[in-house]
Design an enzyme around this catalytic site. Structure first.
Site, PDB file in Angstrom:
ATOM      1  N   LYS A 120       0.840  -1.192   0.000  1.00 31.13           N
ATOM      2  CA  LYS A 120       0.000   0.000   0.000  1.00 31.13           C
ATOM      3  C   LYS A 120       0.880   1.247   0.000  1.00 31.13           C
ATOM      4  CE  LYS A 120      -4.104   1.685   2.500  1.00 31.13           C
ATOM      5  NZ  LYS A 120      -4.998   1.393   3.642  1.00 31.13           N
ATOM      6  N   SER A 199      -9.617   1.879   2.920  1.00 30.85           N
ATOM      7  CA  SER A 199      -8.621   2.564   2.116  1.00 30.85           C
ATOM      8  C   SER A 199      -7.625   1.628   1.443  1.00 30.85           C
ATOM      9  CB  SER A 199      -7.852   3.546   3.004  1.00 30.85           C
ATOM     10  OG  SER A 199      -7.158   2.841   4.028  1.00 30.85           O
ATOM     11  N   SER A 223     -10.249  -0.655   7.164  1.00 31.46           N
ATOM     12  CA  SER A 223      -9.670  -0.455   5.840  1.00 31.46           C
ATOM     13  C   SER A 223      -8.932  -1.631   5.220  1.00 31.46           C
ATOM     14  CB  SER A 223      -8.723   0.751   5.863  1.00 31.46           C
ATOM     15  OG  SER A 223      -9.459   1.946   5.916  1.00 31.46           O
TER      16      SER A 223
END
Length: 576
Positions: A120, A199, A223
């Site tokens: 990420k 996210s 998330s």
């Protein structure tokens, strides 16, 4: 004679055209090899890939090139991978191939040797920009270029993983959908018009679309788990303290966590083994070796792991009672507290309730008992956990991150402002309460270790909430809790949702972050429109091995996952 000649000429001509056409369309040896490789690598698992390497079927370089080609083919539509580190990935692959050739039959491979992964964009990789989804960290000449790897990146590299690139995420991980100022919008791999959630939506889209074997996500309120639910993948939220978050740009460091996102539980367990462990840079991990269940986590993966287990369904989730993200101040008057929780209310939609009830059939079929009782984590629990208030300590996390992982130009928020001419926003600096019912009121920032109010704000409420959680487990002899990972299906982002641009899907699962217990999302089936539903299971603190065992047993009993069918052209005029 002339007729026969003409007829023979016509036959030869037609036959010649057919032969020419057949030759033109016949697959080349290279095309056939690529097709065979695609059959082997689509949905490949770590154990399968390891066997291919051991039998010398493929080199790491060949496998990495296949994944890079797949990213190049589909990423323009789905926009899952923001930064593709082609040069770095191929260099790592070539190095591993050379080491394996030199080592011969005695060569020892790491547990993730040659496994192509993504990380990420808030997770530091030495030499790459840690965008954190925000354009402010990409200002030319002032980029946040990581001086070193995050702890989990160093561990993954040491285990042999090959990092393909960094995945898209919303600014600072502060959204339930996956739009960023750094890279735009990520689409759901099952239908690009729909949200993959945030996210960690970039990672889940990359993994479910077979652009990587697995990746990491981060989770401050839902998330990892909520996006995993939208995309038929496994998302693990470890016990907070099992895995270091050092080197990951924080949203709220007291709630943040990181864990693997994979297509099956076995791969997730292998990755969690690699990622877990004490790290002096993250004080919450220092006692993990004595508190955590002993690994490797793959030893917990048994098909009968659910037999005789009992799981309760939290009443407040079915009722849609709200738990404000980052909690609410203990000093808030009753009217303000009521408004906080009203703003956080997320009703459970009928389609999701139906999908959840259907998913429970698989849990029961695998030998588990599911308990419904209005006293299992009722609204009063939601009120208790809502008092875990972390807003006053947000700035501390950002300051610590920049000190260790900021670029040479700035290691403090003040240095960032001096270098760029703009201040870091309140989202990661605190100073304003995002949950205030009306006007955002100012919140004084402090260090949680020295703040006299930390006991009232954070520590005592967390103990009370954890005690209430454990009391429900003890009283009804439950092993864990089970519930829908989202309160609604993935929304169509081409259509207004209740008159506004979609900001969801949303969940009621942030309570897990408040008390730090482990949770996992597994594919739980599909909605009528073909979009995935995810089932979430949570456990007591430090029972991560048991939790993965339950997820594995459910996965093997149901086999819900099926890969998406990708498109090569976008269904939207602009993927951003």
């Amino acid at each position: 004679m002339r007729r026969r000649s003409w007829y023979l000429f016509l036959l030869l001509t037609l036959w010649g055209y057919g032969l020419t056409d057949a030759r033109a369309t016949a697959p080349s040896a290279n095309d056939s090899a690529q097709d065979a490789m695609s059959r082997d690598l689509l949905e490949v698992t770590i154990p399968e890939l390891e066997q291919m390497y051991r039998s010398h079927k493929y080199t790491v370089t060949q496998v990495v090139q296949w994944y890079l080609a797949r990213i190049a083919k589909y990423n323009g539509v789905y926009r899952a991978v923001q930064t593709v580190d082609r040069e770095g990935a191929l260099a790592t692959a070539a190095g591993e191939d050379a080491e394996a050739a030199a080592g011969g039959s005695q060569y020892q491979r790491g547990p993730m040797w040659g496994v192509p992964i993504v990380t990420k964009a808030n997770t530091s990789i030495k030499g790459l920009i840690t965008t954190d989804g925000w354009k402010g960290y990409m200002i030319p000449g002032h980029e946040l270029i990581a001086p070193k790897d995050a702890t989990i990146v160093a561990k993954l590299r040491a285990a042999g993983a090959v990092i393909l690139g960094q995945t898209n995420m919303p600014d600072f991980a502060a959204s339930d959908t996956n739009r960023s100022t750094a890279y735009g919008r990520t689409g759901n791999a099952y239908d690009v018009r729909f949200s993959p959630g945030g996210s960690s939506g970039g990672t889940v889209t990359a993994v479910t679309a077979n652009m990587a074997v697995l990746g990491n996500g981060t989770d401050t309120g839902n998330s990892i788990r909520m996006p995993a639910a939208t995309s038929s993948v496994v998302g693990v939220f470890p016990t907070r303290g099992l895995v270091s978050i050092a080197g990951i740009a924080p949203l709220d460091w007291l709630l943040d966590d990181t864990g693997p996102i994979a297509r099956d539980v076995t791969d997730a367990a292998i990755a969690l083994d690699v990622m877990a462990g004490a790290d002096p840079s993250d004080p919450r991990t220092v006692d993990s070796a004595t508190l955590a269940q002993r690994g490797p986590y793959t030893t917990y993966l048994k098909t009968d792991a659910l037999k005789g287990k009992r799981f309760g369904v939290p009443a407040f989730i079915l009722q849609g009672a709200g738990v404000p993200f980052q909690g609410m101040p203990s000093a808030a008057p009753a009217s303000a507290a009521s408004a906080y929780r009203a703003n956080a209310r997320v009703p459970l939609e009928p389609a999701t309730r139906e999908a959840f009830m259907k998913a429970l059939d698989g849990l029961r079929a695998a030998g588990a008992t599911v308990v419904f009782d209005d006293s299992i984590l009722p609204d009063s629990f939601a009120e208790t956990v809502s008092q875990v208030y972390t807003v006053p300590y947000v700035r501390e996390g950002t300051e610590k991150f920049l000190t260790e992982y900021g670029p040479a130009q700035y290691h403090t928020p003040e240095e960032y402002e001096k270098a760029t001419g703009s201040a870091l926003p309140a989202t990661i600096m605190g100073g304003a309460d995002p949950n205030a019912p009306k006007d955002r009121h100012r919140v004084t920032q402090a260090m949680v270790e020295t703040d006299p109010q930390a006991e009232a704000n954070f520590l005592a409420p967390r103990r009370r909430a954890l005690a209430a959680h454990n009391e429900a487990l003890d009283r009804l002899h439950l092993d864990g809790f089970v519930y829908p990972a989202t309160q609604m299906p993935p929304p169509d982002e081409t259509m207004p949702q209740e008159g506004e641009i979609s900001s969801g899907p949303h969940s009621d699962t942030g309570w897990v972050n408040m008390i730090g217990v482990p949770a996992v999302v597994v594919p739980g089936g599909f909605y009528a429109d073909g979009l995935p539903f995810g089932l979430e299971i949570s456990a007591r603190l430090w029972k991560d091995g048991d939790l993965l065992g339950w997820a594995y047993a459910y996965e093997q009993a149901t086999r819900h996952r099926r890969p998406p069918v990708l498109v090569e052209k976008g269904l939207l005029p602009d993927a951003r």
